[in-house]
Design a protein around this motif. Sequence first.
Motif, short mmCIF file in Angstrom:
data_model
loop_
_atom_site.label_atom_id
_atom_site.label_comp_id
_atom_site.label_asym_id
_atom_site.label_seq_id
_atom_site.Cartn_x
_atom_site.Cartn_y
_atom_site.Cartn_z
N GLY A 1 9.04 -19.17 32.21
CA GLY A 1 10.40 -19.33 31.69
C GLY A 1 10.79 -18.19 30.77
O GLY A 1 11.88 -17.62 30.90
N ASP A 2 9.91 -17.85 29.85
CA ASP A 2 10.17 -16.73 28.94
C ASP A 2 10.32 -15.43 29.71
O ASP A 2 11.18 -14.60 29.39
N THR A 3 9.48 -15.24 30.73
CA THR A 3 9.53 -14.00 31.50
C THR A 3 10.86 -13.88 32.25
O THR A 3 11.46 -12.80 32.31
N ILE A 4 11.35 -14.97 32.82
CA ILE A 4 12.64 -14.96 33.51
C ILE A 4 13.74 -14.55 32.55
O ILE A 4 14.60 -13.71 32.86
N LEU A 5 13.75 -15.14 31.36
CA LEU A 5 14.79 -14.83 30.38
C LEU A 5 14.69 -13.38 29.90
O LEU A 5 15.70 -12.73 29.66
N GLU A 6 13.47 -12.87 29.76
CA GLU A 6 13.29 -11.48 29.34
C GLU A 6 13.76 -10.54 30.44
O GLU A 6 14.38 -9.51 30.17
N GLU A 7 13.47 -10.87 31.69
CA GLU A 7 13.94 -10.04 32.81
C GLU A 7 15.47 -10.03 32.86
O GLU A 7 16.08 -9.00 33.19
N ALA A 8 16.09 -11.15 32.56
CA ALA A 8 17.55 -11.21 32.53
C ALA A 8 18.10 -10.29 31.44
O ALA A 8 19.11 -9.61 31.63
N ARG A 9 17.42 -10.26 30.29
CA ARG A 9 17.85 -9.39 29.20
C ARG A 9 17.72 -7.92 29.61
O ARG A 9 18.64 -7.12 29.39
N ILE A 10 16.59 -7.57 30.21
CA ILE A 10 16.36 -6.18 30.62
C ILE A 10 17.38 -5.74 31.66
O ILE A 10 17.89 -4.62 31.63
N ALA A 11 17.71 -6.65 32.58
CA ALA A 11 18.66 -6.32 33.65
C ALA A 11 20.10 -6.33 33.17
O ALA A 11 21.00 -5.91 33.91
N GLY A 12 20.34 -6.81 31.96
CA GLY A 12 21.70 -6.92 31.46
C GLY A 12 22.51 -7.96 32.22
O GLY A 12 23.73 -7.84 32.37
N ALA A 13 21.83 -9.00 32.69
CA ALA A 13 22.49 -10.02 33.51
C ALA A 13 23.48 -10.84 32.70
O ALA A 13 23.19 -11.24 31.57
N GLY A 14 24.64 -11.10 33.30
CA GLY A 14 25.63 -11.97 32.69
C GLY A 14 25.63 -13.35 33.30
O GLY A 14 26.42 -14.23 32.91
N LEU A 15 24.73 -13.56 34.28
CA LEU A 15 24.59 -14.86 34.93
C LEU A 15 23.21 -14.94 35.57
O LEU A 15 22.75 -13.98 36.17
N ILE A 16 22.56 -16.10 35.41
CA ILE A 16 21.29 -16.38 36.07
C ILE A 16 21.53 -17.45 37.12
O ILE A 16 22.17 -18.46 36.84
N VAL A 17 21.02 -17.23 38.32
CA VAL A 17 21.12 -18.20 39.41
C VAL A 17 19.74 -18.82 39.60
O VAL A 17 18.74 -18.10 39.76
N MET A 18 19.68 -20.15 39.59
CA MET A 18 18.37 -20.81 39.61
C MET A 18 18.48 -22.18 40.27
O MET A 18 19.41 -22.94 40.02
N GLY A 19 17.52 -22.49 41.13
CA GLY A 19 17.40 -23.85 41.63
C GLY A 19 16.65 -24.68 40.61
O GLY A 19 15.72 -24.17 39.97
N VAL A 20 17.05 -25.94 40.43
CA VAL A 20 16.34 -26.79 39.47
C VAL A 20 15.49 -27.80 40.23
O VAL A 20 15.87 -28.30 41.27
N TYR A 21 14.34 -28.08 39.66
CA TYR A 21 13.36 -28.94 40.30
C TYR A 21 13.10 -30.14 39.40
O TYR A 21 13.18 -30.05 38.18
N GLY A 22 12.77 -31.25 40.01
CA GLY A 22 12.47 -32.42 39.20
C GLY A 22 12.19 -33.62 40.07
O GLY A 22 12.09 -33.54 41.28
N HIS A 23 12.03 -34.76 39.40
CA HIS A 23 11.80 -36.00 40.12
C HIS A 23 12.52 -37.12 39.40
O HIS A 23 12.96 -36.99 38.27
#
Length: 270
Positions: A221-243
């Motif tokens: 989770g931290d790595t995804i958010l750090e990659e978004a910061r490095i890429a300068g992303a203004g939106l993250i697209v993600m599938g959510v998982y659960g039960h």
Amino acid sequence: MGFKTVLVHIGPDPDSRRRVEIAAEFAARQQARLRGLFICLPMQLPGLPYGVSMRDAVLRAEEVSAEAREHFEAVCGRNGLRHEFLMELGDAAEHLALHGRYADAIIISQDAPRSAFNDFHADLTEFLPFAASAPVIVLPQGRDSVIDPTRILIAWKSSREAASAVRDALPLLKEAEGVTVVCAQPHGAKDLPGAGLSQFLAEHGVQVELRTIGADDHDVGDTILEEARIAGAGLIVMGVYGHSRLRTRILGGVSKYVLQHTKVPLLVTH
């Protein structure tokens, strides 16, 4: 300009006006119609005296709704938006899911920290992506962020949920100037992560930059958010998982972490 109807959650919570402003800017960028849905449980409105009657609580809810409508229409007017205001009394997730059937996206905020007022609604961020038929855009709580799809990060795992999120976001991906795909790859896997997704998106004219992270790491989770910061992303697209646990939805660890800690708007789909 693929999103033609955007639904924004309006309520008595402190983030509501900020949410309307952000949603209006996004709808204007998309040249979309903005529908504002005010929802509240009358007996849980802040400031109501103890022992108030249901009738008086409903009257107060109508007053709060009228104030919210005035602000919503003023914001839509400034942005030159086609718009519609609606009011419902009851559970936010249920009404947003219902009205979201007729929208291309639903905009909400991260759940606020639990308190006596919002405890009943504390599962909105977790539950709505499972209940809604439209993608849900989650705004960071208490931040004056904007939904900027100029640069987008996709948190990719080869799953039905992630594929659904990418398809839902495709109109935005086609317009983006840069798309980064962060792939979770189990240690020892031989397949090139994200290759199939890259080929699929290339057929739609979307070129991506691939980044790989270890799926067994505890800090995904931290790595995804750090990659978004490095890429300068203004939106993250993600599938959510659960039960399912009775009538609630329990998110998986990475989904829950990113939803709770992101500083960038998320487009999520189950």
